[in-house]
Design an enzyme around this catalytic site. Structure first.
Site, mmCIF file in Angstrom:
data_model
loop_
_atom_site.group_PDB
_atom_site.id
_atom_site.type_symbol
_atom_site.label_atom_id
_atom_site.label_comp_id
_atom_site.label_asym_id
_atom_site.label_seq_id
_atom_site.Cartn_x
_atom_site.Cartn_y
_atom_site.Cartn_z
ATOM 1 N N GLY A 1 0.818 -1.214 0.000
ATOM 2 C CA GLY A 1 0.000 0.000 0.000
ATOM 3 C C GLY A 1 0.845 1.256 0.000
ATOM 4 O O GLY A 1 0.624 2.181 -0.789
ATOM 5 N N HIS B 1 20.876 -24.311 6.573
ATOM 6 C CA HIS B 1 20.190 -24.715 7.794
ATOM 7 C C HIS B 1 18.816 -24.059 7.855
ATOM 8 O O HIS B 1 18.646 -22.907 7.457
ATOM 9 C CB HIS B 1 20.992 -24.297 9.029
ATOM 10 C CG HIS B 1 22.272 -25.059 9.168
ATOM 11 N ND1 HIS B 1 23.327 -24.608 9.929
ATOM 12 C CD2 HIS B 1 22.680 -26.242 8.652
ATOM 13 C CE1 HIS B 1 24.319 -25.480 9.875
ATOM 14 N NE2 HIS B 1 23.942 -26.480 9.095
#
Length: 1092
Positions: free
Chosen positions: A67, A751
């Site tokens: 927005g 990871h």
């Protein structure tokens, strides 16, 4: 990785399908997706509301703050939407540092509402539970919701009630909307839990008198939970972060990763970059990226990726060729570099993976030379010397500059060489061969009477393990300070024989009195014993089908090492926690859903159990105990002095990097006292702080090393501990992932937990905080070893550490299989084969991969040609073989072979027994005439006999002509099988001398008796001789040899087996009873003196 962002459309689809609430959720499934390929006529047919309602349009590409960026078109009709899209669709735009193309847009109905009807809600996961944030004001100007919102923590396994929501979250909400919102929030939270979301934000959430409207939504789900949620999720697409394109090569590697037990990751950052990486290990891959960026290579870094978990040679080849293909598409004026790096592997066979990379380099040697690619290699681990050797050899044979380094070189030193920041050594120092570490260098080969098991700087203690204290009712149990001692006993869950043998070898070299593995649990077999080596001796370790038996029979066990798969690890760990004797559990599996891990952590905390993992290699306590594959093979154990304790304790996330820390610490200090890799998941079972506090309270530990990483906030607890004086020992820290802040778009590292969601979770912020708190923090990973050495030297200088004299470890014999793998020994093979090889990624028939067999449509005849004759036969020859199999498949139930098969089947015997019974009748009299006919006719023809001379000689010798004669068929009633084969052979074979000779013989024999025809056995025999001699694939000697060794009878055996099996199945289907031969078909002829 686990938490992955999904598109707004996917998130809303999940919500609309599966939310359960009394609140009236409006505009369900009313959204339309638009791309540059959209057919607007079709779109309006599928979504007719687009023509009648006011609309909202926005990009759906994981962009925050759309927005405020002017990327939302509001209150438009369809014409207005199309006009709004024209300057935006397929146009480049900037969002913060990222630049990207706007490709995907979402159109939804416009919801007219007031500001007072907008709300904000967000649910996100943490280690302790799930946080629900609610604010009575929503929309683009909501501001700092962390500061403004009402907040509620729902603990792991706790439930959320509507009353709690009203009391703690909806205090500022108008009374007429509380009931609706409370029901919706509870329904949303249950959806969040059921579908394994890790993050779910709705802003604004609009509540009007008509119901609840979800306007904007952002979400992440735990991708590792797919095996649980597949039915509800369906096929989920995970879009890349804005600013990074989705490449088909990334999808290809993701698919390889999904099909493999190994880990394969690839993210393309800049396809035109000149610096490419192919790094082994999730932690190591981050360290290499950090170093490249630290040395100014961020703009030229082309990719991030990693391969780990012992991928096969073929998988590594597929991974490597993908990267080589990408990096050789566009030339760079400075040439390119490829960094093939990695830490010291724990269990990956470096030579096997490097062979896959070498194959790829050979395949791409032309493009690599054209693109002026220089390759830098650094690796350690099992069989790494052989891996480095083959890598160096391929550089010499191809002419590609390849610089090769082993564990003697610092892990990231090759980055400086590749980027021109440091010179390339002409002759790098060569580490000793694997085998050298296994030989006792002292003149006395006997095992030392005693080996030091205490730290260098303290006397040996009687028992250094502090067991967990028994809890009082309702109070969480205290966890053990010392997890392992030289008396620790473990149960291993899973049939991981290699890991167990590695543990026993470690025990032996540490001079433990007994093996550390008491038993194994494997639910897929019955109770039995498994053989292992204890030094030179063979010992038996019991294997149990269920956990209860193992625990009952081994009360001394207090550690469980779980190699259970990601699907069964949760249940097996929960079961283990029922037994009060267990105080430490190591979970090796990667990919356990985060929600399940959090439940395990909660249960472990309640029971005073320390969990190491998930997604870990484990941990090691030199001189005492090691978990599974930790520390690698014995050569690395000895090279890093892990057979006896030092004074330095470390904790890291990465398993591979923990082994690199073993190497660094052994070269810069008196060695490791204890080391733990807590695992790469977002919520490891135990934290950095848990282990650092253990080390702080352990007298033998004099200094601490922590290797943290980007993502999470656990490192800040270390800062707090140092500031508060709880941690007083010197702490050397480094957080990997400093490169993350330099990338223009978000990168998920190897990871699952290595991703910063907030600025304070970045590695840069954490390193600075640790430095400010008083920890010793280097400027980069390159300097980690230097700062460890500096701190250690200071402790030696002030007398805190007194280095002890080295004690040589006992000699451990090398396993035969590994010695052979290393090329140290040789042994004659028990037998040889030259037709098939099943050892590689793909089955090979006589040198031809099985995929090629099908691609070439070789058929059964072609396969038979490969396996029997080691040749790729002409197509007509393959077809002839198949025809022979068809015509010999069966000849009714009356012949001896079929008869025997039927009798056996009716006696209740199994298929194999019945088939064998039939096959045993095949010989010279039944079905075995192919070889004999081929030999007789060949001998006569080759000796120059005329057909008449051949017939006369056979008659004179009193021998039958094999392949001539039939019980039923005759010259007047020909065998149509022979006719079919004859027509084919005459039409396709290049020459038919042997067949013509046999047909001339037939003319002579049928003139004497009409049934002395060339039968099907004889025809196949002589025609096969023609085939072998004239197809061009065999020498004359080879053709004769195949006839001599009985290859042709194999055609009859193979073909007739089909018929015998048919008869067996027929008898079973007809449910025929035991066969008894009728008396009236037996002539009883007894000796006269016996008859009455």
């Amino acid at each position: 990785m686990s938490a992955k962002a999904i598109s707004e459309q996917t998130g809303k689809e999940f919500l609309y399908k599966h939310i359960c609430t009394s609140a009236a959720v409006q505009n369900r499934f009313r959204y339309a997706s638009v791309t540059s390929e959209t057919d607007w006529d079709r779109l309006t047919q599928d979504h007719p509301w687009l023509l009648t309602e006011r609309l909202v349009v926005k990009p759906d590409q994981l962009i925050k703050g759309r927005g405020k960026l002017g990327l939302v078109g509001v209150d438009l009709d369809l014409v207005g939407v199309r006009e709004w899209l024209k300057p935006r669709l397929m146009r480049e735009t900037s969002v913060a540092k990222a630049k990207g193309i706007l490709k995907n847009f979402l159109i939804e109905p416009f919801v007219a509402h007031t500001q007072e009807e907008e709300f904000y809600i967000c649910i996100y996961a943490t280690r302790e539970g799930d946080h629900v944030l609610f604010h009575h004001e929503g929309g683009i100007d909501v501001g700092d919701v962390d500061a403004k919102a009402q907040r509620l923590l729902v603990g792991v396994d706790d439930k959320l009630s509507e009353d709690t929501v009203e009391e703690q979250l909806l205090t500022h909400v108008p009374g007429n909307k509380k009931e609706v919102l409370a029901s919706f929030v509870v329904g949303l939270f249950n959806l969040y839990e059921d579908l394994y979301f890790t993050y779910l934000e709705i802003n604004p959430l609009v509540v009007t008198q008509d119901g609840v409207f979800i306007l904007d939504m952002a979400a992440k789900i735990d991708a590792t939970a797919e095996y649980i949620c597949k039915a509800k999720w369906g096929d989920v697409e995970f879009p890349p972060p804005f600013g990074r394109e989705a490449y088909p090569e990334e999808a290809y590697i993701a698919d390889l990763d999904a099909k493999s037990g190994a880990s394969l990751k690839l993210t393309i950052l800049n396809p035109l970059g000149r610096i490419w990486t192919m790094v082994a290990g999730g932690g190591a891959s981050v360290v290499y990226s950090d170093t490249i960026c630290d040395l100014g290579g961020v703009d030229e870094l082309a990719n991030y990726g990693e391969y780990s978990g012992a991928p096969s040679e073929q998988q590594t080849y597929d991974y490597a060729k993908t990267i080589l293909s990408l990096m050789t598409r566009e030339k760079h004026h400075e040439g390119k570099v490829l960094i093939i790096g990695g830490s010291i592997a724990n269990f990956t066979n470096v030579a096997a993976t490097f062979k896959g990379i070498v194959r790829a380099i050979k395949d791409y040697q032309g493009p690599l030379k054209e693109n002026e690619v220089t390759i830098f290699v650094r690796r350690g681990g099992p069989n790494y010397q052989e891996g480095l050797r083959v890598m160096g050899e391929v550089g010499k044979t191809t002419g590609i500059p390849i610089h090769v380094f082993g564990t003697e070189t610092h892990m990231t030193a090759i980055v400086g060489m590749a980027l021109g920041h440091q010179p390339i050594p002409n002759q790098p120092p060569v580490a000793a061969h694997t085998a050298n570490f296994l030989l006792n260098s002292s003149t006395n080969a006997a095992t030392p009477a005693s080996t030091r098991t205490a730290s260098f700087s303290e006397p040996r203690a009687a028992n250094d393990a502090t067991p967990a204290k028994k809890p009082k009712a309702g109070v969480p149990a205290a966890k053990a300070t010392m997890l392992f001692s030289r008396n620790t006993k473990a149960i291993v869950w899973g049939m991981q024989t290699r890991a167990v043998q590695g543990m026993l070898d470690f025990d032996y070299v540490c001079s433990r009195d007994e093996p550390s593995v008491a038993a194994m649990v494997y639910p897929f077999t019955g109770d039995h014993k498994q053989k292992f080596y204890w030094g030179h001796k063979e010992i038996l370790i019991p294997v149990y089908k269920n956990m209860a038996d193992a625990m009952k029979k081994h009360p001394e066990v207090d550690v469980l090492i779980s190699f259970a798969s990601l699907r069964s690890a949760f249940d097996s760990t929960i079961e283990t926690m029922q037994y009060s004797q267990i105080h430490t559990i190591a979970i090796i599996a990667e990919g356990i859903p985060e929600a399940q891990t959090r439940k395990l952590i909660k249960r472990a905390d309640e029971n005073g159990i320390t969990i190491i993992g998930p997604a870990t290699v484990g941990g090691i306590k030199p001189g005492c105990f090691k978990i599974g594959n930790t520390g690698g093979m014995l050569d690395n154990i000895l090279a890093s002095n892990l057979y006896r304790p030092g004074s330095v304790a470390y904790v890291s996330r990465s398993g591979g990097m923990s082994n690199e820390l073993n190497n660094i610490v052994s070269h810069t200090t008196d060695g490791v006292y204890e080391g733990v890799a807590i695992g790469g998941d977002r919520y490891p079972g135990s934290t950095f702080m848990d282990h650092v506090l253990r080390y702080q309270d352990t007298p033998g530990v004099k200094m601490i090393v922590m290797l943290g990483e980007v993502g999470g906030t656990e490192e800040y607890k270390i800062c707090q501990g140092i500031k508060e004086g709880r941690i007083t020992k010197p702490v050397v820290c480094w957080c990997i992932g400093t490169c993350a802040t330099m990338f223009s778009s978000e990168v998920q590292f190897g990871h699952a937990g290595a991703c910063a969601n907030q600025a304070f979770e970045t590695a840069v912020a954490k390193n600075q905080a640790l430095r400010d708190a008083g920890a010793f923090v280097p400027k980069s990973f390159d300097e980690l070893g230097d700062i460890i050495r500096t701190v250690y030297d200071e402790l030696v200088a002030n007398g805190t550490i007194v280095p002890a004299q080295e004690v040589p470890p006992p000699t451990v014999p090398m396993d035969y299989s590994w010695a052979r793998e290393l090329g140290l020994i040789r042994k004659p093979a028990s037998f040889m084969t030259s037709i098939c090889d099943e050892r590689g990624q793909e089955l090979i028939y006589a040198g031809m991969p099985i995929t090629e067999v099908f691609k070439e449509e070789m058929g059964l005849g072609g396969v038979l040609g490969l396996l029997w004759f080691q040749r790729r036969l002409p197509r007509y020859a393959c077809h002839f073989i198949e025809m022979c199999l068809m015509v010999t498949a069966d000849h009714g139930p009356a012949v001896s072979g079929a008869h025997n098969t039927i009798v056996c089947a009716r006696a209740g015997k199994d298929l194999i027994s019945s088939l064998t019974s039939g096959l045993l009748t095949i010989g010279d009299r039944f079905g075995g005439a192919l070889d004999a006919a081929a030999k007789q006719f060949s001998k006569a023809f080759d000796s120059g006999m005329l057909p008449m001379e051949f017939v006369n000689k056979m008659k004179k010798d009193g021998k039958l002509i094999m392949g001539i004669g039939h019980r039923v068929k005759s010259i007047n009633n020909p065998d149509m099988r022979v006719q079919i084969l004859k027509d084919f052979v005459k039409g396709h074979f290049p020459a038919t001398q042997m067949l013509d000779y046999a047909l001339d013989v037939e003319k002579i024999t049928t003139s004497k008796k009409p049934n002395l025809i060339l039968n099907v056995d004889g025809f196949i025999g002589v025609a096969f001789v023609d085939l072998l001699r004239t197809c061009g694939g065999f020498t004359r000697d080879e053709a004769d040899e195949f006839v001599e060794i009985g290859a042709l009878n194999g055609i009859f055996v193979l073909g007739r087996s089909m018929g015998f099996i048919g008869h067996y199945l027929d008898q079973k289907r007809l449910k025929q009873g035991l066969y008894r031969h009728p008396w009236d078909d037996i002539s009883y002829v007894l000796p006269e003196h016996m008859s009455m």
